[in-house]
Write a protein that holds these residues in place. Structure first.
Motif, PDB file in Angstrom:
ATOM      1  N   LYS A   1      -2.892 -17.119 -15.064  1.00 29.49           N
ATOM      2  CA  LYS A   1      -3.060 -15.313 -15.862  1.00 29.49           C
ATOM      3  C   LYS A   1      -3.199 -15.203 -17.851  1.00 29.49           C
ATOM      4  O   LYS A   1      -2.701 -16.338 -18.231  1.00 29.49           O
ATOM      5  N   GLU A   2      -3.832 -14.491 -17.817  1.00 27.65           N
ATOM      6  CA  GLU A   2      -4.018 -14.177 -19.680  1.00 27.65           C
ATOM      7  C   GLU A   2      -3.603 -14.258 -20.405  1.00 27.65           C
ATOM      8  O   GLU A   2      -1.999 -13.498 -19.901  1.00 27.65           O
ATOM      9  N   ARG A   3      -2.995 -14.583 -21.275  1.00 33.28           N
ATOM     10  CA  ARG A   3      -1.551 -13.645 -22.413  1.00 33.28           C
ATOM     11  C   ARG A   3      -1.567 -12.500 -22.671  1.00 33.28           C
ATOM     12  O   ARG A   3      -2.137 -11.845 -23.120  1.00 33.28           O
ATOM     13  N   GLU A   4      -0.733 -11.755 -22.564  1.00 31.76           N
ATOM     14  CA  GLU A   4      -0.364 -10.049 -22.905  1.00 31.76           C
ATOM     15  C   GLU A   4       1.090  -9.983 -24.031  1.00 31.76           C
ATOM     16  O   GLU A   4       1.804 -11.100 -24.314  1.00 31.76           O
ATOM     17  N   PHE A   5       0.451  -8.769 -24.318  1.00 25.10           N
ATOM     18  CA  PHE A   5       1.564  -8.029 -25.659  1.00 25.10           C
ATOM     19  C   PHE A   5       3.001  -7.699 -24.438  1.00 25.10           C
ATOM     20  O   PHE A   5       3.138  -7.450 -23.300  1.00 25.10           O
ATOM     21  N   VAL A   6       4.492  -8.089 -25.049  1.00 20.89           N
ATOM     22  CA  VAL A   6       5.437  -7.344 -24.461  1.00 20.89           C
ATOM     23  C   VAL A   6       5.738  -7.188 -25.721  1.00 20.89           C
ATOM     24  O   VAL A   6       6.454  -5.509 -24.914  1.00 20.89           O
ATOM     25  N   ALA A   7       6.039  -6.836 -26.688  1.00 20.93           N
ATOM     26  CA  ALA A   7       7.122  -5.350 -27.568  1.00 20.93           C
ATOM     27  C   ALA A   7       6.210  -6.403 -28.687  1.00 20.93           C
ATOM     28  O   ALA A   7       6.200  -7.371 -29.383  1.00 20.93           O
ATOM     29  N   ALA A   8       7.080  -5.321 -29.904  1.00 21.09           N
ATOM     30  CA  ALA A   8       7.149  -5.631 -31.219  1.00 21.09           C
ATOM     31  C   ALA A   8       8.251  -5.517 -31.818  1.00 21.09           C
ATOM     32  O   ALA A   8       8.286  -4.238 -31.273  1.00 21.09           O
ATOM     33  N   ILE A   9       8.516  -5.343 -32.946  1.00 20.02           N
ATOM     34  CA  ILE A   9       8.931  -4.489 -34.221  1.00 20.02           C
ATOM     35  C   ILE A   9       8.650  -5.051 -35.725  1.00 20.02           C
ATOM     36  O   ILE A   9       7.872  -5.867 -35.890  1.00 20.02           O
ATOM     37  N   THR A  10       8.645  -3.499 -36.262  1.00 22.68           N
ATOM     38  CA  THR A  10       8.454  -3.689 -37.694  1.00 22.68           C
ATOM     39  C   THR A  10       9.478  -4.329 -38.351  1.00 22.68           C
ATOM     40  O   THR A  10      10.374  -4.576 -38.383  1.00 22.68           O
ATOM     41  N   TRP A  11       8.528  -5.116 -39.880  1.00 21.75           N
ATOM     42  CA  TRP A  11      10.002  -5.335 -40.345  1.00 21.75           C
ATOM     43  C   TRP A  11      10.804  -4.606 -40.816  1.00 21.75           C
ATOM     44  O   TRP A  11      12.348  -5.210 -40.691  1.00 21.75           O
ATOM     45  N   LYS A  12      11.230  -3.303 -40.335  1.00 26.06           N
ATOM     46  CA  LYS A  12      12.646  -2.020 -40.707  1.00 26.06           C
ATOM     47  C   LYS A  12      13.295  -2.239 -39.823  1.00 26.06           C
ATOM     48  O   LYS A  12      14.027  -1.870 -39.496  1.00 26.06           O
TER      49      LYS A  12
ATOM     50  N   LYS B   1      10.469  -1.720 -20.848  1.00 28.84           N
ATOM     51  CA  LYS B   1      11.299  -1.717 -21.867  1.00 28.84           C
ATOM     52  C   LYS B   1      13.460  -1.905 -21.182  1.00 28.84           C
ATOM     53  O   LYS B   1      13.842  -2.107 -22.103  1.00 28.84           O
ATOM     54  N   GLU B   2      12.714  -1.451 -19.795  1.00 25.44           N
ATOM     55  CA  GLU B   2      13.999  -1.788 -18.976  1.00 25.44           C
ATOM     56  C   GLU B   2      14.421  -2.900 -18.594  1.00 25.44           C
ATOM     57  O   GLU B   2      15.680  -3.389 -18.923  1.00 25.44           O
ATOM     58  N   ARG B   3      13.541  -3.954 -19.476  1.00 27.46           N
ATOM     59  CA  ARG B   3      14.116  -5.242 -19.082  1.00 27.46           C
ATOM     60  C   ARG B   3      13.970  -6.202 -20.063  1.00 27.46           C
ATOM     61  O   ARG B   3      14.705  -7.057 -19.930  1.00 27.46           O
ATOM     62  N   PHE B   4      13.233  -5.882 -20.927  1.00 22.53           N
ATOM     63  CA  PHE B   4      13.426  -6.549 -22.662  1.00 22.53           C
ATOM     64  C   PHE B   4      14.313  -6.015 -23.961  1.00 22.53           C
ATOM     65  O   PHE B   4      13.757  -3.985 -23.293  1.00 22.53           O
ATOM     66  N   ALA B   5      14.593  -6.036 -24.805  1.00 22.63           N
ATOM     67  CA  ALA B   5      15.055  -6.007 -25.991  1.00 22.63           C
ATOM     68  C   ALA B   5      14.130  -6.539 -26.798  1.00 22.63           C
ATOM     69  O   ALA B   5      14.377  -8.059 -26.551  1.00 22.63           O
ATOM     70  N   ILE B   6      14.251  -5.569 -27.478  1.00 19.54           N
ATOM     71  CA  ILE B   6      13.737  -6.998 -29.555  1.00 19.54           C
ATOM     72  C   ILE B   6      14.617  -6.605 -30.353  1.00 19.54           C
ATOM     73  O   ILE B   6      15.022  -5.543 -30.674  1.00 19.54           O
TER      74      ILE B   6
ATOM     75  N   PHE C   1       9.547 -13.592 -44.266  1.00 18.61           N
ATOM     76  CA  PHE C   1       9.543 -12.562 -42.898  1.00 18.61           C
ATOM     77  C   PHE C   1      10.089 -11.574 -43.049  1.00 18.61           C
ATOM     78  O   PHE C   1       8.920 -10.935 -42.108  1.00 18.61           O
ATOM     79  N   ARG C   2      10.187 -10.693 -44.210  1.00 14.57           N
ATOM     80  CA  ARG C   2      10.533  -9.584 -43.925  1.00 14.57           C
ATOM     81  C   ARG C   2       8.804  -8.500 -44.510  1.00 14.57           C
ATOM     82  O   ARG C   2       8.352  -7.445 -44.106  1.00 14.57           O
ATOM     83  N   HIS C   3       7.566  -9.317 -44.491  1.00  9.41           N
ATOM     84  CA  HIS C   3       6.318  -9.598 -44.638  1.00  9.41           C
ATOM     85  C   HIS C   3       5.545  -9.354 -43.417  1.00  9.41           C
ATOM     86  O   HIS C   3       4.535  -8.877 -43.642  1.00  9.41           O
ATOM     87  N   TYR C   4       5.805  -8.868 -42.382  1.00  9.78           N
ATOM     88  CA  TYR C   4       5.568  -9.223 -41.206  1.00  9.78           C
ATOM     89  C   TYR C   4       5.959  -8.594 -40.568  1.00  9.78           C
ATOM     90  O   TYR C   4       7.345  -8.804 -40.125  1.00  9.78           O
ATOM     91  N   ALA C   5       5.318  -7.228 -39.941  1.00 10.64           N
ATOM     92  CA  ALA C   5       5.722  -7.800 -38.343  1.00 10.64           C
ATOM     93  C   ALA C   5       5.758  -8.972 -37.089  1.00 10.64           C
ATOM     94  O   ALA C   5       5.099  -9.516 -36.954  1.00 10.64           O
ATOM     95  N   MET C   6       6.767  -8.545 -36.437  1.00 13.61           N
ATOM     96  CA  MET C   6       6.315  -9.805 -35.652  1.00 13.61           C
ATOM     97  C   MET C   6       6.555  -8.737 -33.582  1.00 13.61           C
ATOM     98  O   MET C   6       6.911  -8.158 -33.501  1.00 13.61           O
ATOM     99  N   GLY C   7       5.439  -9.521 -33.125  1.00 13.88           N
ATOM    100  CA  GLY C   7       5.342  -9.397 -31.506  1.00 13.88           C
ATOM    101  C   GLY C   7       5.731 -10.874 -31.161  1.00 13.88           C
ATOM    102  O   GLY C   7       5.360 -12.118 -30.692  1.00 13.88           O
ATOM    103  N   TRP C   8       5.594 -10.488 -29.474  1.00 20.35           N
ATOM    104  CA  TRP C   8       6.087 -11.443 -28.551  1.00 20.35           C
ATOM    105  C   TRP C   8       5.269 -10.769 -27.204  1.00 20.35           C
ATOM    106  O   TRP C   8       4.866  -9.788 -27.335  1.00 20.35           O
ATOM    107  N   PHE C   9       4.564 -11.728 -26.587  1.00 26.45           N
ATOM    108  CA  PHE C   9       3.601 -11.861 -26.108  1.00 26.45           C
ATOM    109  C   PHE C   9       4.107 -13.145 -25.323  1.00 26.45           C
ATOM    110  O   PHE C   9       4.485 -13.752 -25.200  1.00 26.45           O
ATOM    111  N   ARG C  10       3.209 -13.232 -23.561  1.00 29.35           N
ATOM    112  CA  ARG C  10       3.760 -13.759 -22.929  1.00 29.35           C
ATOM    113  C   ARG C  10       2.421 -14.210 -22.162  1.00 29.35           C
ATOM    114  O   ARG C  10       1.136 -13.628 -21.961  1.00 29.35           O
TER     115      ARG C  10
END
Length: 121
Positions: A42-53, A64-69, A28-37
């Protein structure tokens, strides 16, 4: 590597909801992780991402006000928290393992199957 989202369910506007993304078959730590919706019609769009650290980035200030990752590398699981659901957040939410562990803008390498979150008033 396999990603499985869970936690999607119907919620009312203003509710909070946590989505999970369990990763198996890889480190798992070999990857950053992204969330899309993908909102309806509509087309898929980026929401947030987080690095392995744990360094996070959001699509916009409103997101940013509505979500946390977050992520827990020990549990091989990533999370997207909808802090106060808005009707316009209705969508199928996907997690993705990004091709770089440190670049949150890197290309998604593996996608989950998606989990649906309908938000009503």
């Amino acid at each position: 590597v396999q990603l499985i989202e869970s936690g999607g369910q119907w919620v009312q506007a203003g509710d909070s909801l946590r989505l999970s993304c369990a990763v198996s078959g890889g480190t798992f730590r070999h990857y950053a992780m992204g969330w899309f919706r993908q909102p309806p019609g509509k087309e898929r769009e980026f929401v947030a991402a987080i690095t392995w650290k744990g360094g996070a980035t959001m699509d916009s200030d409103s997101v940013k006000e509505r979500f946390a990752i977050a992520r827990d590398n020990a549990k091989n699981t990533g999370y997207l928290v909808m802090i106060s659901a808005q009707i316009e957040a209705t969508a199928v939410y996907y997690c993705a393992a990004l091709s770089s562990p440190v670049a949150v803008t890197s290309t998604p390498a593996v996608w989950g199957q998606g989990t649906q979150v309908p938000v009503s008033s």
